[in-house]
Design a protein around this motif. Structure first.
Motif, mmCIF file in Angstrom:
data_model
loop_
_atom_site.group_PDB
_atom_site.id
_atom_site.type_symbol
_atom_site.label_atom_id
_atom_site.label_comp_id
_atom_site.label_asym_id
_atom_site.label_seq_id
_atom_site.Cartn_x
_atom_site.Cartn_y
_atom_site.Cartn_z
ATOM 1 N N LEU A 84 29.905 -26.925 -25.058
ATOM 2 C CA LEU A 84 29.285 -25.945 -25.870
ATOM 3 C C LEU A 84 29.608 -24.747 -26.798
ATOM 4 C CD1 LEU A 84 25.621 -26.490 -23.877
ATOM 5 C CD2 LEU A 84 26.591 -28.055 -26.328
ATOM 6 N N TYR A 85 31.072 -24.887 -26.533
ATOM 7 C CA TYR A 85 31.496 -23.788 -26.763
ATOM 8 C C TYR A 85 32.138 -23.247 -28.189
ATOM 9 C CZ TYR A 85 35.249 -19.408 -26.445
ATOM 10 O OH TYR A 85 35.903 -18.629 -27.099
ATOM 11 N N PRO A 86 31.968 -24.408 -28.639
ATOM 12 C CA PRO A 86 31.970 -23.816 -30.620
ATOM 13 C C PRO A 86 31.087 -23.888 -30.851
ATOM 14 C CG PRO A 86 32.925 -26.018 -30.061
ATOM 15 C CD PRO A 86 32.805 -25.691 -28.987
ATOM 16 N N LEU A 87 30.332 -23.980 -29.739
ATOM 17 C CA LEU A 87 28.381 -24.053 -30.518
ATOM 18 C C LEU A 87 27.342 -22.886 -30.445
ATOM 19 C CD1 LEU A 87 27.403 -27.829 -29.780
ATOM 20 C CD2 LEU A 87 28.866 -26.630 -31.840
ATOM 21 N N ASP A 88 26.654 -22.844 -31.100
ATOM 22 C CA ASP A 88 25.116 -21.645 -30.865
ATOM 23 C C ASP A 88 24.501 -22.594 -29.797
ATOM 24 O OD1 ASP A 88 23.672 -19.960 -31.005
ATOM 25 O OD2 ASP A 88 22.705 -20.378 -32.087
ATOM 26 N N CYS A 89 25.315 -22.523 -28.343
ATOM 27 C CA CYS A 89 24.907 -23.518 -27.107
ATOM 28 C C CYS A 89 23.128 -22.577 -26.420
ATOM 29 C CB CYS A 89 25.611 -22.549 -26.111
ATOM 30 S SG CYS A 89 26.065 -21.947 -25.874
ATOM 31 N N ILE A 141 24.261 -32.658 -23.860
ATOM 32 C CA ILE A 141 24.186 -34.207 -25.160
ATOM 33 C C ILE A 141 22.980 -33.829 -25.829
ATOM 34 C CG2 ILE A 141 23.804 -37.056 -24.968
ATOM 35 C CD1 ILE A 141 26.166 -35.948 -23.000
ATOM 36 N N GLU A 142 21.979 -33.323 -26.014
ATOM 37 C CA GLU A 142 21.354 -33.645 -26.732
ATOM 38 C C GLU A 142 21.725 -32.257 -28.569
ATOM 39 O OE1 GLU A 142 18.269 -34.930 -28.238
ATOM 40 O OE2 GLU A 142 19.383 -36.478 -26.927
ATOM 41 N N LYS A 143 22.231 -30.479 -27.976
ATOM 42 C CA LYS A 143 22.730 -30.018 -28.166
ATOM 43 C C LYS A 143 23.835 -30.923 -29.267
ATOM 44 C CE LYS A 143 22.095 -25.785 -27.787
ATOM 45 N NZ LYS A 143 21.275 -24.842 -29.336
ATOM 46 N N LEU A 144 24.999 -31.681 -28.682
ATOM 47 C CA LEU A 144 25.973 -32.660 -29.386
ATOM 48 C C LEU A 144 25.908 -33.536 -29.959
ATOM 49 C CD1 LEU A 144 27.900 -32.847 -25.862
ATOM 50 C CD2 LEU A 144 28.669 -31.120 -27.486
ATOM 51 N N LYS A 145 24.596 -34.169 -29.515
ATOM 52 C CA LYS A 145 23.263 -34.969 -31.046
ATOM 53 C C LYS A 145 23.897 -34.543 -32.275
ATOM 54 C CE LYS A 145 21.813 -38.475 -27.541
ATOM 55 N NZ LYS A 145 21.370 -39.059 -27.693
#
Length: 73
Positions: free
Chosen positions: A32-37, A67-71
């Motif tokens: 999640l590092y590159p995302l607004d996690c 997993i949901e955040k990545l989807k």
């Protein structure tokens, strides 16, 4: 054994965070590092994300959250 959990107690940094009862090493480098996690991170003066206070990827119960955040990235 579940594919949602892995622990490497032989790692020289284990555990890299304290006070986690069931420490999960599966996401040692947080995907999640590159995302607004939604984690407990700070931005440094250089704009670099400092996640050293975040325990989201190391808590076994957060596998589905990751997993949901990545989807939905």
């Amino acid at each position: 054994m579940s594919c949602k959990f892995f622990q490497n107690d032989k790692c020289e940094y284990f555990p890299c965070h304290k006070n986690i009862e069931k420490f999960n090493c599966l996401f040692c480098f947080c995907p999640l590092y590159p995302l607004d996690c939604g984690g407990n991170y700070k931005l440094t003066a250089d704009g670099i994300k400092d996640c050293s206070d975040c325990t989201i990827p190391h808590k076994a119960e957060n596998y589905d959250y990751i997993i949901e955040k990545l989807k939905h990235k």
